[in-house]
Scaffold this motif. Structure first.
Motif, PDB file in Angstrom:
ATOM      1  N   LYS A  91     -48.156  86.090   5.421  1.00 53.68           N
ATOM      2  CA  LYS A  91     -49.551  86.588   5.424  1.00 53.68           C
ATOM      3  C   LYS A  91     -50.017  86.560   3.968  1.00 53.68           C
ATOM      4  CE  LYS A  91     -50.594  90.977   5.847  1.00 53.68           C
ATOM      5  NZ  LYS A  91     -51.499  90.910   4.645  1.00 53.68           N
ATOM      6  N   ARG A  92     -51.086  85.811   3.749  1.00 53.81           N
ATOM      7  CA  ARG A  92     -51.556  85.666   2.352  1.00 53.81           C
ATOM      8  C   ARG A  92     -52.173  86.965   1.868  1.00 53.81           C
ATOM      9  NH1 ARG A  92     -52.125  81.715  -0.850  1.00 53.81           N
ATOM     10  NH2 ARG A  92     -51.764  79.546  -0.246  1.00 53.81           N
ATOM     11  N   SER A  93     -51.364  87.842   1.239  1.00 55.15           N
ATOM     12  CA  SER A  93     -52.042  89.040   0.695  1.00 55.15           C
ATOM     13  C   SER A  93     -51.776  89.099  -0.812  1.00 55.15           C
ATOM     14  CB  SER A  93     -51.483  90.305   1.360  1.00 55.15           C
ATOM     15  OG  SER A  93     -50.563  90.885   0.459  1.00 55.15           O
ATOM     16  N   HIS A  94     -52.824  89.204  -1.542  1.00 60.71           N
ATOM     17  CA  HIS A  94     -52.752  89.142  -3.007  1.00 60.71           C
ATOM     18  C   HIS A  94     -51.921  90.318  -3.537  1.00 60.71           C
ATOM     19  CE1 HIS A  94     -54.855  89.688  -7.099  1.00 60.71           C
ATOM     20  NE2 HIS A  94     -53.994  88.647  -7.212  1.00 60.71           N
ATOM     21  N   ALA A 120     -53.030  89.591 -14.365  1.00 61.69           N
ATOM     22  CA  ALA A 120     -53.436  88.601 -13.345  1.00 61.69           C
ATOM     23  C   ALA A 120     -53.957  89.334 -12.110  1.00 61.69           C
ATOM     24  CB  ALA A 120     -52.237  87.724 -12.967  1.00 61.69           C
ATOM     25  N   TYR A 121     -53.253  90.397 -11.753  1.00 60.46           N
ATOM     26  CA  TYR A 121     -53.703  91.140 -10.556  1.00 60.46           C
ATOM     27  C   TYR A 121     -55.138  91.635 -10.780  1.00 60.46           C
ATOM     28  CZ  TYR A 121     -54.228  94.634  -6.939  1.00 60.46           C
ATOM     29  OH  TYR A 121     -54.702  95.357  -5.877  1.00 60.46           O
ATOM     30  N   GLY A 122     -55.333  92.265 -11.939  1.00 62.87           N
ATOM     31  CA  GLY A 122     -56.679  92.775 -12.261  1.00 62.87           C
ATOM     32  C   GLY A 122     -57.687  91.644 -12.255  1.00 62.87           C
ATOM     33  N   TYR A 123     -57.253  90.481 -12.768  1.00 63.06           N
ATOM     34  CA  TYR A 123     -58.182  89.341 -12.950  1.00 63.06           C
ATOM     35  C   TYR A 123     -58.528  88.734 -11.594  1.00 63.06           C
ATOM     36  CZ  TYR A 123     -59.850  84.884 -14.961  1.00 63.06           C
ATOM     37  OH  TYR A 123     -60.601  83.801 -15.328  1.00 63.06           O
ATOM     38  N   TYR A 124     -57.486  88.524 -10.766  1.00 62.02           N
ATOM     39  CA  TYR A 124     -57.756  87.765  -9.538  1.00 62.02           C
ATOM     40  C   TYR A 124     -58.203  88.647  -8.374  1.00 62.02           C
ATOM     41  CZ  TYR A 124     -56.066  83.511 -11.633  1.00 62.02           C
ATOM     42  OH  TYR A 124     -55.936  82.416 -12.438  1.00 62.02           O
ATOM     43  N   GLU A 125     -58.149  89.980  -8.630  1.00 60.39           N
ATOM     44  CA  GLU A 125     -58.544  90.885  -7.545  1.00 60.39           C
ATOM     45  C   GLU A 125     -59.949  90.531  -7.041  1.00 60.39           C
ATOM     46  OE1 GLU A 125     -56.627  92.682  -6.099  1.00 60.39           O
ATOM     47  OE2 GLU A 125     -57.948  93.823  -4.788  1.00 60.39           O
ATOM     48  N   THR A 126     -60.833  90.251  -8.006  1.00 59.90           N
ATOM     49  CA  THR A 126     -62.246  90.040  -7.585  1.00 59.90           C
ATOM     50  C   THR A 126     -62.489  88.593  -7.177  1.00 59.90           C
ATOM     51  OG1 THR A 126     -62.741  89.381  -9.832  1.00 59.90           O
ATOM     52  CG2 THR A 126     -63.001  91.742  -9.302  1.00 59.90           C
ATOM     53  N   SER A 143     -62.881  97.998 -13.842  1.00 67.37           N
ATOM     54  CA  SER A 143     -61.626  97.584 -14.485  1.00 67.37           C
ATOM     55  C   SER A 143     -60.491  97.949 -13.550  1.00 67.37           C
ATOM     56  CB  SER A 143     -61.464  98.354 -15.796  1.00 67.37           C
ATOM     57  OG  SER A 143     -61.545  99.735 -15.476  1.00 67.37           O
ATOM     58  N   GLY A 144     -59.627  96.992 -13.358  1.00 69.29           N
ATOM     59  CA  GLY A 144     -58.493  97.219 -12.447  1.00 69.29           C
ATOM     60  C   GLY A 144     -57.637  98.319 -13.019  1.00 69.29           C
ATOM     61  N   LYS A 145     -57.127  99.192 -12.183  1.00 69.23           N
ATOM     62  CA  LYS A 145     -56.295 100.328 -12.613  1.00 69.23           C
ATOM     63  C   LYS A 145     -55.118  99.781 -13.451  1.00 69.23           C
ATOM     64  CE  LYS A 145     -57.719 103.700 -11.693  1.00 69.23           C
ATOM     65  NZ  LYS A 145     -58.836 103.009 -12.417  1.00 69.23           N
ATOM     66  N   PRO A 146     -54.308  98.852 -12.895  1.00 70.04           N
ATOM     67  CA  PRO A 146     -53.133  98.411 -13.679  1.00 70.04           C
ATOM     68  C   PRO A 146     -53.540  97.741 -14.983  1.00 70.04           C
ATOM     69  CG  PRO A 146     -53.453  97.014 -11.740  1.00 70.04           C
ATOM     70  CD  PRO A 146     -54.387  98.174 -11.611  1.00 70.04           C
ATOM     71  N   ALA A 147     -54.608  96.980 -14.969  1.00 69.33           N
ATOM     72  CA  ALA A 147     -54.965  96.248 -16.204  1.00 69.33           C
ATOM     73  C   ALA A 147     -55.234  97.267 -17.314  1.00 69.33           C
ATOM     74  CB  ALA A 147     -56.218  95.410 -15.938  1.00 69.33           C
TER      75      ALA A 147
END
Lengths: 633, 173, 485, 102, 502
Positions: C29-32, C89-95, C444-448
């Motif tokens: 299942k493609r989940s980011h 990357a997570y923060g960046y690609y989330e949106t 802003s992404g929490k982890p970023a």
């Protein structure tokens, strides 16, 4: 009573403080009372102290009152201390007494002026600073007074600051005197480093021990001190500022630029007389400067049209006489002339002030005329003053003091025939221009009409000064007249080590002949003035209309063109250089550095042109270089 | 055996030169395959049979075939040859040839200086020895090579993908 | 494959497992979130295991790969950096929409390449490690395939990396031809003893130098850096700037230690010239640059120039100076690019300086941290960058390498030109909205943010005690690294 | 197996290497650049095999195998990239691919 | 421990003021003021303790000392100590800090919190510089001073503040780096002999002679003369002053320039006696040129603040002369000049700031004749103009007199040229008064005179200057042991007494 000496300068200072802080909230009369009152009290106190000093002179004729140690740096310990001896007593009494009269006079003179309190505040500050100068025990405290009076003269010349001309005059006065003061400061550094002290008495004592007469150090020190004296007293090299200083109100000119401040240089030389005795060449230079200045000023005064400028030039020439006296070693004669000059010159200025006040600020003598009848009191007091100035024989104090100087210029071993001749010529010109002024201004047909006559508060000082001008001469009669030499006996307590050395030179007869010639010369001057300016002024116009005559008149009018000389030599090049370098070349140096880096940036940016093959070529080039280096080394 | 070596190297050099200078991509590709086969022959002369085999199968077979597919997909026929020709101004030859000439000269100097080694004991390295060393000393290398190929696979998949959704012609960001 | 080998290889094994796990996750299942989470888990697990592995160090696993404290320290560094990149990357690609999970696959494999490189003592592992590091990078650089610029950057990086690895290969071939063996220590011995014909050996080293120069972006080989940094998405740029350069420096450092800290004069002179050129080029080009990423690219070139100074100065401070400067540099780059990633959103990244104007008033934390990182880049006290530069000075002065130190001072001065405009832009400007991406800085992404703040704290807090190094475990590993040689 | 001096084969691989480099620098078509890249890789492979045959060890050939795998990997990613780029800008001229500069 | 408090209180105060400002701006101002007052309380208590004769046995050179490990690996410790000289400087810093806060009470309206944060951190940096005896710590505080000042000029400045802020930043930072280089060379040459340490007392004896020593000394000299500022490195000062807000100008002129002078006194000459002796003629030349060039630039300016800035360049030229004359007169003169110049230039900038608030221009061309509408402002400016030209009766005169007297012992030509500076000082002071307060009021300015707050600040400064002018003994007595120790530390190298007639 002597212990109240510190109060003499502090009273005017208190006056200054009160007027400075609360001046604008007080009524004019109250300001007048405080202003004149403080100086009057100080004068009274000086009289009392003077009386006690003369009545029971303290040990070795000097009383020093130390207030506190100023600062102490490695052995050099100047103190804030006041010293009263005969010399400073005379100076202090003249300053305070004449000062009081002038303050009284200026209550009337400055009555309509809006910033009345500021005027009196600055005048009080001036009197205080002058007293500090005079009473200061060491040269550093003298320097405080010296610069203080410089500041007050700047403030008072530029009193009516709305007028740009006044501001430039004030600025000029302060800067030119400051040039002299810097020379004096360098003299102090020399004295401090060589002798380790600036306290006047032990300074002279140590100098006497360490330096033999005529030594380089003594010459350098005295030359530098002379620089300061010349600057402040408006003598030859630095005299350009005094005629322009007339821009200030007349009482200011009377007090500062006639009676007290301008003679500070004379006082300095008198105070450090032992140093100058150590350097005879410099002392002779003083005499020469005095002689030259009195001639130069005398000539200029002949052609002036403004009444105050005539008196300014005459002040320069009279101080020239004092310098001449000091130069030839006649210390007490010099101081005696200072005293008489203070009286009659203050008188002349105040009378002129009264005339200007009456004619609603008209200062050109050719626009006055026939004032004798309209202002009789002013006329007679002005005439007495003029008489003293021209040193009419026997009746005026000017005769006795100037004659003494001429006699010593001739007789003392420092003097010479040439100095005497210069003095005599100066006397002749003095009587001509003085009575030229009197005849043109007071006699002849009236031109302007009188607005309002000077009130009693202005006339009383005139009368008192006239009385003093006449009778102050009799305390010091020449030897062949009568054995009355009260003033020089007093002065000897200070200059004891250097008594008059005229006895062995020649007999009383010669002295008589010289006095006779001086008297005749001044009378001839008066007659010449009468013929030239009252009987038929046409002859004078004829001379001045010829091209050579008009050029000479213009040249003398501008004070022998010293102003233009100094402008072309110093002022203009400096201002031009400053204007060119406004952008600060050094700054452009750093901007150049910044643009260099930016140029580097653009040059490198060209290499980064984005083409893949170009980057690959870079890589290959690097490889070739590396390979080359690794293989061939 | 020596003569075969020299002939093969001449062929290889000539073919590679033609690849570099030829305008038509398909012809260039064919020349390249010829050059690869020549190199395979050289390997054989040097006694490295396994290497020769790989050269033919993988290099010539797989990689070149990939190129052919690419050319066909982008249908770079004759018209690209013309366009390619006018890209060829003699001027652009000077710079690169100077650079690679210099590199060649330095390598040549290198080899001439190098004193001849002991006569090459050209023992023939059999595929068995290669396999042996491949799987004990360089076992880790093989595993990592597999990871490498996986990375290339994922990369190829991601980059090659045609996105209908974002098919915005010439969208420049 | 006894148990010690397994333990030694644990980092690589774990990363492979992580890769497989992520691939399976994608296929189901493609989940980011899941992909990113697994990657982060992989990295943290490996990082935490490092101390355990260090007990078995130094342990050669097959002659081509050595696991020793030195290697483990740098692996720790690379893993930490990769973890931060994952968060970015997570923060960046989330949106962003589209195929995002592949990024983590490539990231894992590239990190593994880094680990191989760090532990390599053999030409083969050097080559494989380098390629394993680079190949995923080509795709990561060109990951947002719709953006023409990132495709262009990927192509440039691919072609140039290809050429440089060709040079590397040819160099290795020459070395192998000259010495008959592919092991670093053997080659260096043969080189020193000079029995093998030295010229082919030197030529081989030169050509390997080309590849090293390319990877570290030293002057003649630096031309690719600005375009790739600008084109690639922010997380990839941070990865390129830190992990790939870090790994290569580790290899260089290992060679330096193997050669016993003695570098022949000719190499020192040529590399000093290159170092000075890199410093000047990097600083001068960064001067008037308007694009933030290009500014950071050029300043990273100059920073590598500074790093080389420590190498060339030599002496006992050299290794410590290089290690510390590298750590400080990596943290700062992660920080700066982290902020860029943090501030970017669907429309694109805030690239121009104007985009940052007035940032201070909109997002004080990000602006504060960004200023802090810039200060550290310029080497202003109170930051780890200063201590790094201070070490360089110490190393240089200790060995009186005056020319290098002189150029270091001049360049730090030029570097100052670079700092104020950036600080000025986002602090001193008024509250004006930036036109390109108004929402920049808001979301802003929490982890970023967490990771950016981590870098910030490390920077400031790093200052006082870094030399006796906050992480005791890292320190003794560092010291033990010396004893192992 | 007559002895083939190592220098000759190394020189040959050097020659091929320079030709490959020339190809990369000269050709403007990206496909050709990739092809020249392969030539350079192949030349390096040749050098390795020659060296290994000279020293009589298998390492060179193992290295050759790795070189081939890497070349394959590069080609696949490269061609995918070229495909995507072609879809974007419909040309293969490498100078068109220089938007980023300065 | 009180020394650490001296540095920490402004820092903490700054933070609290910064945070509080969001809610209530005036409270923030009061907080920063009270922080400064508290800090000066400690300093005064130290001063009283020292000056009232309760001081420690004269053997120990430092009144209070505080030492703790910082980076053991490098031998750098946090070593704070205070003697007469640094205590006076700290007092001056805090006094002018209070004046600065007072002067900017109404001027700063935007971002008041951040302003006071920066302002107080600059002060703590400066106090750190005066107290630090460990070279690394000194360099650290030297840089800490810098960044908040950059923000102060960059954010609250006037028109082209960015240029000025950047220029200031690069000048000081680059020269700071050169100093760092010199520090390291010094430390490593010392480490070759003894143990690796950054401590000033231990580094004092390192043998530093020949051209090598000269070069290292020049590194220090460069950093301090840029900050001083001496002649060739001065262009940053006029820009920084013209663009800085009033409070910024006050502490920039009043305190930051003194850190340069303090550095010269504390580090350059004692650490490199031989090199300084060789370098003296050139330093004297720079000093004289600085005095004359600064003065000439001053009276060429039409912008008021630039004029006052250039006067500072001229006055600091005297400091350079005094330091390199290095005898007792000159050193006392230097200390007096540092303090009195702090007072007079701080006051002048405050008055110019007040004038700017009323007239909204710094161009003298557009002012003139303001005495009529603002006599008190005029009187105050007149007083401080006279102070800056060295009118006797104010501290500046004594300072310049002592410096020149000390210099006279060393070189007569230098003294005579420097004395020309006195004349030039008169010219630019009168030029200033002529441009603003005298002359016709043709622009019909109607401006408010000094209000109570400003008057109280002016009164404090006037009292200070007159007190220093007529009774400087407490200051000289306080600094006596420190200067004695400084001269001892260069005793072994023959002090250049009347060295040459250059």
């Amino acid at each position: 009573m002597l212990s109240l000496l510190w109060l003499v300068p502090t009273l005017p200072f208190l006056g200054f403080l009160i007027l400075l802080l609360f001046g604008d909230r007080m009524t004019k009369t109250l300001v007048g009372i405080i202003g004149a009152g403080s100086v009057g009290l100080s004068a009274l106190l000086t009289m009392v102290i003077g009386y006690q000093f003369l009545a029971s002179p303290p040990p070795d004729h000097a009383f020093t009152q130390v207030l506190w140690t100023w600062f102490e740096v490695g052995g050099f310990r100047p103190e804030i201390a006041f010293r009263l001896d005969a010399l400073s007593l005379v100076m202090a009494s003249v300053v305070t007494f004449v000062g009081f009269l002038i303050h009284l006079y200026s209550i009337g003179y400055m009555h309509e002026d809006s910033s009345f309190s500021r005027f009196f505040a600055e005048m009080n500050l001036f009197v205080c600073m002058m007293l500090v100068l005079v009473l200061g025990d060491n040269l550093l405290l003298l320097y405080v007074g010296w610069e203080g009076v410089g500041l007050c003269s700047y403030l008072l010349i530029g009193f009516w600051y709305q007028e740009p001309a006044n501001c430039t005059a004030a600025q000029k006065a302060f800067i030119v005197t400051r040039v002299g003061d810097t020379a004096m400061a360098i003299g102090f550094f020399l004295l401090v480093t060589q002798l380790g002290t600036l306290q006047v008495q032990d300074l002279m004592h140590k100098a006497g021990e360490m330096w033999e007469p005529g030594s380089g150090m003594a010459v350098a020190a005295t030359l530098l001190l002379l620089g300061g004296a010349v600057g402040k007293s408006g003598q030859l090299p630095l005299q350009t500022w005094l005629p322009d200083a007339m821009a200030g109100p007349t009482p200011v000119s009377a007090l500062i630029h006639a009676a007290t401040m301008v003679t500070a240089g004379v006082y300095l030389i008198a105070r450090t007389h032992a140093l100058f005795a150590l350097a005879p060449s410099v002392q002779f230079l003083v005499a020469v400067i005095g002689a030259l200045t009195l001639l130069l000023a005398g000539f200029s005064a002949l052609v002036q049209t403004d009444i105050k400028r005539i008196l300014a030039y005459s002040t320069i020439s009279q101080i020239g006489y004092m310098f001449l006296a000091l130069g030839v070693g006649a210390w007490s004669a010099g101081m005696f002339h200072f005293m008489t000059h203070a009286f009659f010159k203050a008188l002349l200025f105040l009378a002129a002030g009264a005339v200007i006040h009456a004619l609603h600020h008209e200062q050109n003598i050719f626009k006055m005329g026939g004032l004798a009848k309209q202002l009789p009191v002013v006329f007679w007091t002005f005439l007495i003053g003029a008489g003293c100035l021209a040193s009419i024989p026997l009746i005026t104090s000017g005769f006795y003091s100037k004659d003494a100087i001429l006699w010593y210029a001739f007789s003392s071993e420092g003097g010479s025939i040439w100095l005497w001749m210069a003095g005599l010529a100066g006397a002749f010109f003095t009587s001509i221009y003085t009575f030229r002024m009197v005849f043109i201004a007071f006699l002849g047909e009236p031109k302007g009409h009188i607005h309002h006559r000077p009130g009693p508060v202005m006339l009383v000082p005139l009368v008192v000064l006239a009385f003093l001008a006449l009778f102050s001469g009799f305390i010091e009669l020449p030897h062949n007249f009568a054995p009355v030499q009260m003033f020089s006996n007093l002065m000897d307590t200070v200059f004891h080590s250097h008594g008059h050395s005229h006895e062995e030179h020649s007999s009383a007869a010669l002295e008589g002949i010289l006095q006779l010639t001086a008297g005749i010369v001044s009378l001839i001057g008066v007659a010449a003035a009468y013929f030239l300016f009252l009987k038929d002024p046409s002859k004078v116009e004829k001379i001045s209309s010829t091209p050579a005559g008009s050029f000479l008149q213009g040249f003398l009018l501008r004070g022998w063109d010293f102003d233009r000389l100094y402008d072309t030599l110093f002022v203009n090049p400096l201002m031009a250089l400053a204007r060119i370098n406004k952008g600060d070349i050094v700054d452009s140096l750093y901007n150049g550095l910044a643009s260099l880096t930016q140029m580097g940036h653009y040059r490198l940016k060209w290499i980064q042109n984005g083409a893949v093959r170009w980057y690959a070529a870079g890589l290959a080039l690097g490889a070739v270089i590396l390979l080359g280096v690794f293989i061939f080394t | 055996m020596n003569t075969a070596f020299y002939i093969a190297s001449a062929v290889a050099v000539f073919a590679t030169a033609k690849v570099v200078t030829h305008t038509n991509p398909v012809h260039a590709l064919l020349y390249f395959i010829v050059s690869l086969l020549a190199v395979a022959l050289i390997f054989f002369c040097l006694g490295a049979q396994l290497a020769a085999l790989f050269e033919v199968i993988i290099y010539a077979g797989a990689i070149m075939v990939l190129f052919v597919f690419m050319i066909m997909m982008l249908n770079l026929g004759t018209d690209t040859a013309l366009r390619e020709a006018q890209l060829f101004s003699p001027g652009i030859w000077i710079g690169p040839s100077v650079l690679s000439g210099l590199l060649l000269f330095e390598l040549a100097v290198l080899f001439i200086q190098g004193e001849p080694q002991s006569a090459s004991n050209a023992a023939m390295v059999s595929p068995k020895d290669v396999a042996l060393s491949l799987f004990n000393t360089y076992f880790l290398g093989v595993e990592l090579a597999s990871m490498l190929l996986l990375a290339a696979l994922v990369g190829g998949f991601h980059l090659g993908k045609r996105d209908q959704a974002e098919e915005l012609p010439g969208e420049v960001k | 494959m006894n148990s010690a080998d397994i333990i030694a290889l644990l980092p690589l094994i774990l990363l492979t497992l992580a890769t497989i796990a992520v691939m399976l996750a994608i296929s189901f299942k493609r989940s980011h979130g899941l992909a990113a989470g697994l990657t982060a888990l992989g990295f943290t697990a490996t990082f935490l295991l490092l101390p355990a592995i260090s007990r078995v160090a130094p342990h050669p696993v097959t002659p081509i790969y050595l696991v020793d404290t030195f290697g483990l320290f740098f692996s720790g560094l690379l893993l930490a950096a990769s973890l931060v990149v994952t968060l970015l990357a997570y923060g960046y690609y989330e949106t962003r929409s589209g195929f995002r999970e592949e990024f983590y696959l490539l990231l894992l494999m590239s990190a593994m390449g880094g680990l191989v490189l760090v532990g390599s003592t053999h030409l083969v592992s050097l080559f494989i490690g380098l390629e394993l590091l680079s190949v995923p990078l080509y795709t990561m650089v060109g990951f947002s395939r719709t953006a023409r610029r990132s495709l262009e950057a990927a192509l440039k990086y691919l072609v140039l990396a290809g050429v440089s690895s060709a040079f590397l290969l040819f160099g290795m071939a020459l070395l192998f031809a000259a010495t008959g063996s592919m092991d670093f220590s053997r080659i260096l011995e043969m080189g020193r003893s000079g029995d093998a014909s030295s010229t082919p050996l030197m030529a081989g080293l030169a050509l390997i130098g080309v590849a090293v120069g390319f990877k570290l972006a030293i002057v003649p080989f630096h031309l690719w850096t600005p375009d790739v940094y600008e084109g690639a998405p922010a997380p990839t740029t941070s990865f390129v700037a830190t992990v790939s350069k870090g790994a290569m420096t580790a290899v260089l450092l290992r060679l330096y230690l193997l050669a016993g800290g003695v570098i022949p004069d000719s190499t020192v002179t040529i590399f000093s010239i290159l170092a000075i050129l890199s410093m000047f080029t990097g600083n001068l080009l960064a001067l008037m640059q308007n694009n933030v990423k290009r500014v950071l690219a050029y300043s990273s070139i100059s920073h590598l120039g500074y790093l080389l100074v420590a190498f060339l100065a030599g002496g006992e401070y050299a290794v410590e100076a290089v290690t510390f400067y590298l750590t400080a540099y990596m943290v700062t780059s992660l920080g700066t690019f982290g902020i860029i990633a943090l501030l970017s959103d669907r429309e694109g990244e805030p690239e121009l300086l104007q985009d940052y104007s007035g940032l201070f008033w909109r997002n004080p934390v990000a602006a504060g941290l960004f200023s802090l990182f810039l200060l550290s880049l310029a080497g202003i006290p109170m930051t780890a960058g200063f201590i790094g530069k201070f070490y360089l000075f110490a190393a240089g002065v200790d060995h009186s390498a005056w020319l290098l130190i002189g150029s270091l001072v001049i360049n730090s001065a030029i570097g100052l030109f670079l700092l104020p405009p950036d600080c000025r832009f986002h602090v001193c400007r008024s509250r004006r909205k930036s036109h390109t991406n108004p929402s920049a800085g808001k979301r802003s992404g929490k982890p970023a943010r967490a990771d950016a703040r981590f870098c910030g704290y490390f920077l400031v807090w790093g200052l006082p005690r870094v030399p006796d190094s906050s992480d005791p475990q890292r320190d003794n590993r560092l010291n033990s690294a010396y004893h192992s040689f | 197996m007559a002895s083939i001096p190592l220098e000759v084969s190394l020189f040959l691989s050097g020659l091929l290497f320079s030709l490959g480099l020339l190809g990369v620098l000269v050709r403007r078509n990206i496909l050709f650049i990739l092809m020249s890249l392969e030539i350079m890789m192949n030349a390096a492979g040749l050098a390795f095999v020659a060296a290994s045959s000279h020293w009589g060890v298998a390492d060179g050939q193992v290295m050759f195998i790795f070189i081939v795998t890497v070349a394959a990997a590069e080609v696949s990613v490269g061609l995918a990239l070229v495909l995507q780029l072609y879809r974007r800008i419909h040309t293969l001229d490498s100078d068109a691919v220089s938007v980023m500069r300065g | 421990m009180s020394l650490v408090w001296l540095i920490l209180i402004p820092m903490v105060g700054g933070l609290v003021a910064g945070l509080v400002a969001r809610k209530n701006e005036s409270l923030c101002r009061w907080i920063s003021l009270s922080a400064l007052i508290l800090d000066s309380g400690i300093a005064i208590n130290l001063f009283a303790h020292h000056w009232l004769g309760l001081d420690l046995p004269t053997s120990t050179r430092w009144l209070v000392e505080f030492q703790v490990e910082w980076i053991p690996r490098l031998g750098a410790g946090i070593h704070l100590a205070v003697d007469g000289l640094s205590l006076l400087m700290v007092l001056l810093t805090l006094f002018l800090g209070i004046i600065g806060v007072g002067a900017s009470w109404t001027e700063i309206k935007t971002q008041v919190g951040f302003f006071h944060f920066n302002f107080l951190w600059i002060l703590s940096g400066v106090i750190g510089v005066f107290l630090a005896l460990d070279l690394l710590l000194f360099f650290f505080f030297w840089e800490v001073m810098l960044v908040p000042m950059y923000f102060l000029i960059g954010i609250w400045g006037h028109e082209n503040r960015q240029y000025a802020a950047v220029k200031f930043f690069i000048f000081t930072q680059a020269s700071g780096l050169v100093m760092l280089l010199s520090i390291l060379v010094l430390v490593f040459t010392h480490a070759a002999g003894g143990e690796l340490t950054f401590d000033y007392m231990k580094l004092l004896g390192t043998p530093m002679d020949g051209t090598f020593g000269l070069l290292v000394m020049l590194g220090f000299f460069l950093a301090f003369t840029v900050k001083l500022p001496a002649f060739p490195f001065h262009p940053w000062l006029p820009d920084a002053h013209t663009e800085a807000p009033t409070a910024g100008s006050i502490i920039l002129a009043g305190i930051l320039l003194k850190t340069g002078a303090y550095g010269l006194l504390r580090f350059v000459v004692p650490l490199f006696p031989a090199a300084c002796q060789v370098f003296t003629p050139y330093a004297l030349f720079l000093g004289v040129v600085g005095v004359l060039y600064g003065a000439m630039q001053a009276f060429a300016q039409s912008d008021l603040k630039r004029l006052v800035a250039y006067t500072s360049v001229s006055h600091m030229g005297f400091v350079l002369l005094g330091v390199f004359a290095w005898n007792d007169y000159a050193l006392y003169g230097v200390v007096m000049q540092m303090i009195c110049h702090g007072f007079s230039s701080g006051a002048q900038f405050m008055l110019v700031g007040a004038l700017y608030e009323r007239v909204h221009t710094r161009e003298m061309g557009r002012m003139g004749g303001l005495w009529t509408t603002a006599p008190r402002l005029g009187a105050a400016s007149m007083f401080f103009a006279m102070a800056s030209l060295g009118l006797p009766g104010m501290g500046n005169f004594i300072a310049e007199f002592l410096v020149l007297a000390g210099l006279f012992k060393v070189s007569v030509t230098a003294t005579s040229f420097a004395s020309l500076g006195l004349i030039a000082a008169t010219i630019y002071s009168l030029w200033l008064m002529r441009g603003t307060f005298f002359g016709p009021n043709d622009k019909q300015w109607k401006i408010a005179d000094l209000n109570a707050r400003e008057l109280s600040l002016v009164a404090a400064l006037v009292a200070g200057l007159v007190f220093l002018g007529f009774y400087p003994q407490p200051v000289l007595k306080a600094v006596h042991p420190a200067l004695e120790a400084l001269q001892q530390s260069t005793a072994q190298a023959p002090v250049p007494v009347a060295m040459n007639r250059r």
